[in-house]
Design a protein around this motif. Structure first.
Motif, PDB file in Angstrom:
ATOM      1  N   VAL A  32      75.807 -11.396 -87.047  1.00  0.00           N
ATOM      2  CA  VAL A  32      75.792 -11.774 -85.702  1.00  0.00           C
ATOM      3  C   VAL A  32      76.546 -10.665 -84.963  1.00  0.00           C
ATOM      4  O   VAL A  32      77.803 -10.318 -85.210  1.00  0.00           O
ATOM      5  N   MET A  33      75.981 -10.068 -83.850  1.00  0.00           N
ATOM      6  CA  MET A  33      76.697  -8.981 -82.811  1.00  0.00           C
ATOM      7  C   MET A  33      76.624  -9.350 -81.493  1.00  0.00           C
ATOM      8  O   MET A  33      76.005 -10.341 -81.148  1.00  0.00           O
ATOM      9  N   GLY A  34      77.486  -8.729 -80.749  1.00  0.00           N
ATOM     10  CA  GLY A  34      77.412  -8.873 -79.455  1.00  0.00           C
ATOM     11  C   GLY A  34      78.825  -8.396 -78.684  1.00  0.00           C
ATOM     12  O   GLY A  34      79.713  -8.138 -79.555  1.00  0.00           O
ATOM     13  N   HIS A 196      81.277  -6.060 -85.177  1.00  0.00           N
ATOM     14  CA  HIS A 196      81.041  -5.346 -84.258  1.00  0.00           C
ATOM     15  C   HIS A 196      80.580  -3.775 -84.731  1.00  0.00           C
ATOM     16  O   HIS A 196      80.253  -3.136 -83.658  1.00  0.00           O
ATOM     17  N   ASP A 197      80.625  -3.676 -85.850  1.00  0.00           N
ATOM     18  CA  ASP A 197      80.281  -2.493 -86.542  1.00  0.00           C
ATOM     19  C   ASP A 197      78.696  -2.343 -86.953  1.00  0.00           C
ATOM     20  O   ASP A 197      78.472  -3.082 -87.960  1.00  0.00           O
ATOM     21  N   SER A 198      78.055  -1.205 -86.618  1.00  0.00           N
ATOM     22  CA  SER A 198      76.786  -1.004 -86.782  1.00  0.00           C
ATOM     23  C   SER A 198      76.458  -0.801 -88.229  1.00  0.00           C
ATOM     24  O   SER A 198      75.454  -1.209 -88.826  1.00  0.00           O
ATOM     25  N   CYS A 199      77.508  -0.272 -88.697  1.00  0.00           N
ATOM     26  CA  CYS A 199      77.413  -0.186 -90.362  1.00  0.00           C
ATOM     27  C   CYS A 199      77.141  -1.279 -91.285  1.00  0.00           C
ATOM     28  O   CYS A 199      76.700  -1.148 -92.183  1.00  0.00           O
ATOM     29  N   VAL A 200      78.132  -2.090 -90.874  1.00  0.00           N
ATOM     30  CA  VAL A 200      78.053  -3.510 -91.362  1.00  0.00           C
ATOM     31  C   VAL A 200      76.779  -4.166 -91.154  1.00  0.00           C
ATOM     32  O   VAL A 200      75.914  -4.590 -92.221  1.00  0.00           O
ATOM     33  N   ALA A 201      76.377  -4.209 -90.085  1.00  0.00           N
ATOM     34  CA  ALA A 201      75.072  -4.635 -89.445  1.00  0.00           C
ATOM     35  C   ALA A 201      73.723  -4.155 -90.238  1.00  0.00           C
ATOM     36  O   ALA A 201      72.860  -4.880 -90.406  1.00  0.00           O
ATOM     37  N   GLU A 228      70.305   2.095 -90.913  1.00  0.00           N
ATOM     38  CA  GLU A 228      71.358   2.378 -90.153  1.00  0.00           C
ATOM     39  C   GLU A 228      71.219   3.157 -88.872  1.00  0.00           C
ATOM     40  O   GLU A 228      71.629   2.562 -87.903  1.00  0.00           O
ATOM     41  N   MET A 229      70.061   3.910 -89.140  1.00  0.00           N
ATOM     42  CA  MET A 229      69.829   4.711 -87.744  1.00  0.00           C
ATOM     43  C   MET A 229      68.905   3.830 -86.932  1.00  0.00           C
ATOM     44  O   MET A 229      69.060   3.866 -85.725  1.00  0.00           O
ATOM     45  N   GLU A 230      67.961   3.088 -87.425  1.00  0.00           N
ATOM     46  CA  GLU A 230      67.269   2.092 -86.773  1.00  0.00           C
ATOM     47  C   GLU A 230      68.101   1.068 -86.040  1.00  0.00           C
ATOM     48  O   GLU A 230      67.690   0.585 -84.737  1.00  0.00           O
ATOM     49  N   VAL A 231      68.958   0.656 -86.732  1.00  0.00           N
ATOM     50  CA  VAL A 231      70.016  -0.503 -86.192  1.00  0.00           C
ATOM     51  C   VAL A 231      70.588   0.180 -84.898  1.00  0.00           C
ATOM     52  O   VAL A 231      70.844  -0.596 -83.923  1.00  0.00           O
ATOM     53  N   GLU A 232      71.193   1.647 -85.165  1.00  0.00           N
ATOM     54  CA  GLU A 232      71.992   2.021 -84.017  1.00  0.00           C
ATOM     55  C   GLU A 232      71.148   2.263 -82.700  1.00  0.00           C
ATOM     56  O   GLU A 232      71.225   2.040 -81.728  1.00  0.00           O
ATOM     57  N   LYS A 233      69.800   2.555 -83.126  1.00  0.00           N
ATOM     58  CA  LYS A 233      68.684   2.781 -81.897  1.00  0.00           C
ATOM     59  C   LYS A 233      68.323   1.365 -81.215  1.00  0.00           C
ATOM     60  O   LYS A 233      68.538   1.404 -80.046  1.00  0.00           O
TER      61      LYS A 233
END
Length: 239
Positions: A32-34, A196-201, A228-233
């Protein structure tokens, strides 16, 4: 495993969650992010029964936990759920080992010796064996968080809830914790984490993005080296 149906949460005159619905299947890894203040942690606490909801219901294996009495709900959380927070919620007057076994002793579902044996196995797996008699102030942040995972796992829960589990850790300790979570999920553990960390997500299979107490976006990611790259994008598109 968990079905969230139109839940809302208000505090005084402030609406925190707005009519949220989704499902968590057995073996899922959901992040869960935001933005800060969007209601991420409130959502996690509401789903896990740590906080009450104003409307809607939370079904856990066909049981409506949002209608449970507090005593029954506490017992349910103790035996069915494990919790890990950003700052380890451990008792300062107990050793690392005693903190880990405490939920097992409180549950009283097994002989104390069996609980101690499982705690030792968990500590070995988390690579913190040898720290049993240490005070919680005598270990590193990463070691303490791995001990928190041991404690969360001591009653062999069906789901792990984590709130910013790497928020207070350095990069090396973060990697250690992420590897543990990924391994647990591969073995079938259902996990929901606020981060909040994309590496965790990127370790998750599904991401819910919350804005102003509502699900603004949802995406499932395929397992792969470029996740990880796809999540960041995907997150950049949302910002």
């Amino acid at each position: 495993m968990i079905k969230v149906e139109n839940i809302s949460k208000s505090f005084k005159d402030t609406q925190i969650l707005h009519d949220i619905s989704f499902e968590i299947k057995k073996g899922d890894f959901v992040a869960v992010m935001g933005p800060s203040g969007s209601g991420k942690s409130t959502l996690l606490y509401s789903i896990s029964g740590m906080d009450s909801i104003s409307n809607g219901k939370v079904m856990f294996e066909n049981m409506n936990i949002s209608e449970m009495k507090e005593e029954a709900l506490s017992e349910f959380r103790l035996t069915k759920m494990g919790f890990v927070f950003q700052n380890a919620q451990m008792l300062k007057n107990l050793s690392i080992f005693d903190n880990i076994i405490l939920p097992g002793l409180v549950a009283k579902n097994e002989p104390a010796n069996d609980i101690r044996k499982r705690a030792s196995k968990l500590m070995k797996r988390m690579e913190i064996e040898g720290l049993e008699e240490r005070d919680i102030r005598e270990v590193s942040g990463g070691q303490l968080q791995r001990a928190s995972i041991c404690r969360a796992m001591i009653n062999t829960p069906e789901v792990l809830f984590l709130d910013e589990p790497t928020g207070a850790l350095n990069s090396e300790a973060t990697e250690q914790v992420l590897k543990i979570l990924a391994d647990l999920n591969r073995e079938g553990m259902t996990i929901m984490t606020v981060t909040h960390d994309s590496c965790v997500a990127a370790k998750a299979r599904k991401i819910l993005y919350i804005i102003d107490g509502q699900i603004a976006a949802y995406k499932e990611f395929l397992v792969g080296e470029n996740r990880e790259m796809e999540v960041e994008k995907w997150l950049k598109k949302l910002s």
